[in-house]
Write a protein that holds these residues in place. Structure first.
Motif, mmCIF file in Angstrom:
data_model
loop_
_atom_site.group_PDB
_atom_site.id
_atom_site.type_symbol
_atom_site.label_atom_id
_atom_site.label_comp_id
_atom_site.label_asym_id
_atom_site.label_seq_id
_atom_site.Cartn_x
_atom_site.Cartn_y
_atom_site.Cartn_z
ATOM 1 N N ASP A 99 -8.504 -0.574 6.178
ATOM 2 C CA ASP A 99 -8.971 0.775 5.878
ATOM 3 C C ASP A 99 -7.955 1.829 6.321
ATOM 4 O OD1 ASP A 99 -11.285 -0.295 4.796
ATOM 5 O OD2 ASP A 99 -12.546 0.182 6.536
ATOM 6 N N GLN A 100 -7.339 1.622 7.488
ATOM 7 C CA GLN A 100 -6.333 2.573 7.969
ATOM 8 C C GLN A 100 -5.134 2.622 7.023
ATOM 9 O OE1 GLN A 100 -5.660 1.106 11.969
ATOM 10 N NE2 GLN A 100 -7.092 2.591 12.852
ATOM 11 N N ILE A 101 -4.680 1.465 6.585
ATOM 12 C CA ILE A 101 -3.536 1.431 5.666
ATOM 13 C C ILE A 101 -3.912 2.062 4.333
ATOM 14 C CG2 ILE A 101 -2.020 -0.093 4.330
ATOM 15 C CD1 ILE A 101 -1.969 -1.948 6.801
ATOM 16 N N LYS A 102 -5.111 1.778 3.845
ATOM 17 C CA LYS A 102 -5.571 2.374 2.589
ATOM 18 C C LYS A 102 -5.615 3.894 2.701
ATOM 19 C CE LYS A 102 -9.260 2.034 -0.880
ATOM 20 N NZ LYS A 102 -8.981 3.344 -1.368
ATOM 21 N N ASP A 103 -6.079 4.394 3.838
ATOM 22 C CA ASP A 103 -6.113 5.850 4.055
ATOM 23 C C ASP A 103 -4.701 6.445 4.004
ATOM 24 O OD1 ASP A 103 -8.857 5.865 4.291
ATOM 25 O OD2 ASP A 103 -8.868 6.011 6.485
ATOM 26 N N ILE A 104 -3.750 5.805 4.643
ATOM 27 C CA ILE A 104 -2.360 6.282 4.643
ATOM 28 C C ILE A 104 -1.819 6.314 3.217
ATOM 29 C CG2 ILE A 104 0.005 5.669 5.309
ATOM 30 C CD1 ILE A 104 -1.240 4.569 7.955
ATOM 31 N N ILE A 105 -2.059 5.251 2.472
ATOM 32 C CA ILE A 105 -1.576 5.171 1.090
ATOM 33 C C ILE A 105 -2.234 6.248 0.228
ATOM 34 C CG2 ILE A 105 -1.658 3.721 -0.985
ATOM 35 C CD1 ILE A 105 -1.175 1.339 0.955
ATOM 36 N N ASP A 106 -3.553 6.388 0.367
ATOM 37 C CA ASP A 106 -4.276 7.382 -0.427
ATOM 38 C C ASP A 106 -3.814 8.803 -0.097
ATOM 39 O OD1 ASP A 106 -5.675 5.339 -1.624
ATOM 40 O OD2 ASP A 106 -7.544 5.673 -0.490
ATOM 41 N N GLN A 107 -3.603 9.092 1.186
ATOM 42 C CA GLN A 107 -3.196 10.433 1.597
ATOM 43 C C GLN A 107 -1.776 10.766 1.142
ATOM 44 O OE1 GLN A 107 -3.834 10.840 5.835
ATOM 45 N NE2 GLN A 107 -5.998 10.316 5.639
ATOM 46 N N SER A 108 -0.896 9.789 1.171
ATOM 47 C CA SER A 108 0.497 10.068 0.809
ATOM 48 C C SER A 108 0.662 10.183 -0.703
ATOM 49 C CB SER A 108 1.434 8.984 1.342
ATOM 50 O OG SER A 108 1.486 7.880 0.455
ATOM 51 N N GLY A 109 -0.024 9.327 -1.441
ATOM 52 C CA GLY A 109 0.135 9.314 -2.891
ATOM 53 C C GLY A 109 1.486 8.801 -3.345
ATOM 54 N N GLU A 110 2.359 8.484 -2.407
ATOM 55 C CA GLU A 110 3.719 8.054 -2.760
ATOM 56 C C GLU A 110 4.036 6.622 -2.320
ATOM 57 O OE1 GLU A 110 6.848 11.271 -2.471
ATOM 58 O OE2 GLU A 110 5.521 11.787 -0.789
ATOM 59 N N ILE A 111 3.097 5.997 -1.614
ATOM 60 C CA ILE A 111 3.354 4.705 -1.001
ATOM 61 C C ILE A 111 2.585 3.611 -1.747
ATOM 62 C CG2 ILE A 111 3.184 3.389 1.163
ATOM 63 C CD1 ILE A 111 5.018 5.802 1.393
ATOM 64 N N LYS A 187 13.539 5.176 -6.388
ATOM 65 C CA LYS A 187 14.739 5.995 -6.193
ATOM 66 C C LYS A 187 14.544 7.028 -5.094
ATOM 67 C CE LYS A 187 16.224 5.378 -10.910
ATOM 68 N NZ LYS A 187 15.593 5.617 -12.158
ATOM 69 N N LYS A 188 13.319 7.181 -4.647
ATOM 70 C CA LYS A 188 13.009 8.210 -3.663
ATOM 71 C C LYS A 188 13.210 7.660 -2.244
ATOM 72 C CE LYS A 188 9.724 11.900 -3.227
ATOM 73 N NZ LYS A 188 8.430 12.414 -3.527
ATOM 74 N N GLU A 189 13.711 8.528 -1.372
ATOM 75 C CA GLU A 189 13.878 8.139 0.040
ATOM 76 C C GLU A 189 12.511 7.952 0.706
ATOM 77 O OE1 GLU A 189 16.673 7.573 2.069
ATOM 78 O OE2 GLU A 189 17.554 7.404 0.080
ATOM 79 N N PRO A 190 12.392 7.041 1.665
ATOM 80 C CA PRO A 190 11.117 6.848 2.362
ATOM 81 C C PRO A 190 10.634 8.135 3.036
ATOM 82 C CG PRO A 190 12.630 5.065 2.864
ATOM 83 C CD PRO A 190 13.410 6.091 2.107
ATOM 84 N N VAL A 191 9.334 8.316 3.009
ATOM 85 C CA VAL A 191 8.716 9.466 3.666
ATOM 86 C C VAL A 191 8.558 9.103 5.134
ATOM 87 C CG1 VAL A 191 6.686 10.964 3.739
ATOM 88 C CG2 VAL A 191 7.507 10.074 1.539
ATOM 89 N N GLN A 192 9.373 9.688 5.991
ATOM 90 C CA GLN A 192 9.428 9.289 7.404
ATOM 91 C C GLN A 192 8.114 9.489 8.134
ATOM 92 O OE1 GLN A 192 11.852 7.499 8.788
ATOM 93 N NE2 GLN A 192 12.759 7.516 6.748
ATOM 94 N N GLU A 193 7.393 10.563 7.837
ATOM 95 C CA GLU A 193 6.124 10.796 8.556
ATOM 96 C C GLU A 193 5.093 9.722 8.268
ATOM 97 O OE1 GLU A 193 6.530 13.976 5.287
ATOM 98 O OE2 GLU A 193 7.769 13.040 6.811
ATOM 99 N N VAL A 194 5.128 9.141 7.096
ATOM 100 C CA VAL A 194 4.213 8.038 6.793
ATOM 101 C C VAL A 194 4.587 6.843 7.647
ATOM 102 C CG1 VAL A 194 3.379 6.447 5.026
ATOM 103 C CG2 VAL A 194 3.759 8.843 4.445
#
Length: 194
Positions: A99-111, A187-194
């Motif tokens: 659930d925590q990982i799903k939340d991170i993915i959902d919030q970022s929209g980029e992962i 092609k996008k750089e990783p989002v460091q805060e995620v």
């Protein structure tokens, strides 16, 4: 095609071997040939879930699958069983992580994670989801009694397996979680805060 000639026998022999040696049913996803036979990539079916491989040698000159010589890499299937047992008896804790990982993915929209198909075709890493895999070292004393009980009695109830777990012997260095997340746009750089 050589693979087709042996495929059915290799799959059947692998299923029988894993059932006999590890009390576990499997589904075969992929066969990769080598000069001595095949590496068989499989996923377990049933209440314990993990991915692993088996090695099936073939005597190509005799055109014979060497059923008596089927094997697995040292501690690979055992590791798979240990991690699957952790996921089974610690289902609530694993759900919290999911659930925590799903939340991170959902919030970022980029992962994103990996695909289930890629895990199936490459054998995975024991207990694995599209976002992480878990590995338990061979001398993990906390899960050992659970593993031993399962090997002796694969029909042991979840309660019996949970009761066999030795929480006081748990060492965090014995259980590794590897979280693998990727950018949706490669092609996008990783989002460091995620």
């Amino acid at each position: 095609k050589a693979e087709e000639q042996y495929k059915d026998e290799v799959v059947k022999a692998t299923k029988e071997y894993i059932k006999k040696e590890y009390n576990t049913d499997i589904e075969v996803h992929n066969l990769v040939g080598n000069q001595d036979g095949y590496t068989v990539f499989f996923e377990t079916t049933g209440r314990l879930h993990f991915y692993s491989t088996a090695i099936v040698p073939i005597d190509f000159s005799e055109k014979k699958v060497l059923i008596e010589n089927i094997g697995t890499l040292d501690d690979e299937v055992e590791k798979g069983l240990r991690t699957a047992l952790y996921a089974y008896i610690k289902e609530d804790e694993f759900k919290i992580l999911d659930d925590q990982i799903k939340d991170i993915i959902d919030q970022s929209g980029e992962i994103v994670g990996t695909t289930v198909e890629s895990i199936q075709n490459t054998g995975g890493n024991a207990y694995e989801t599209p976002y992480y895999f878990v590995q338990s070292v061979s001398d993990d004393e906390a899960i050992k009694p659970v593993y031993d009980l399962y090997m002796k009695n694969p029909d042991a109830s979840k309660e019996e397996l949970t009761d066999a777990y030795q929480e006081e012997l748990f060492d965090p260095d014995d259980l590794w979680f590897s979280i693998n997340l990727y950018m949706k746009d490669p092609k996008k750089e990783p989002v460091q805060e995620v």
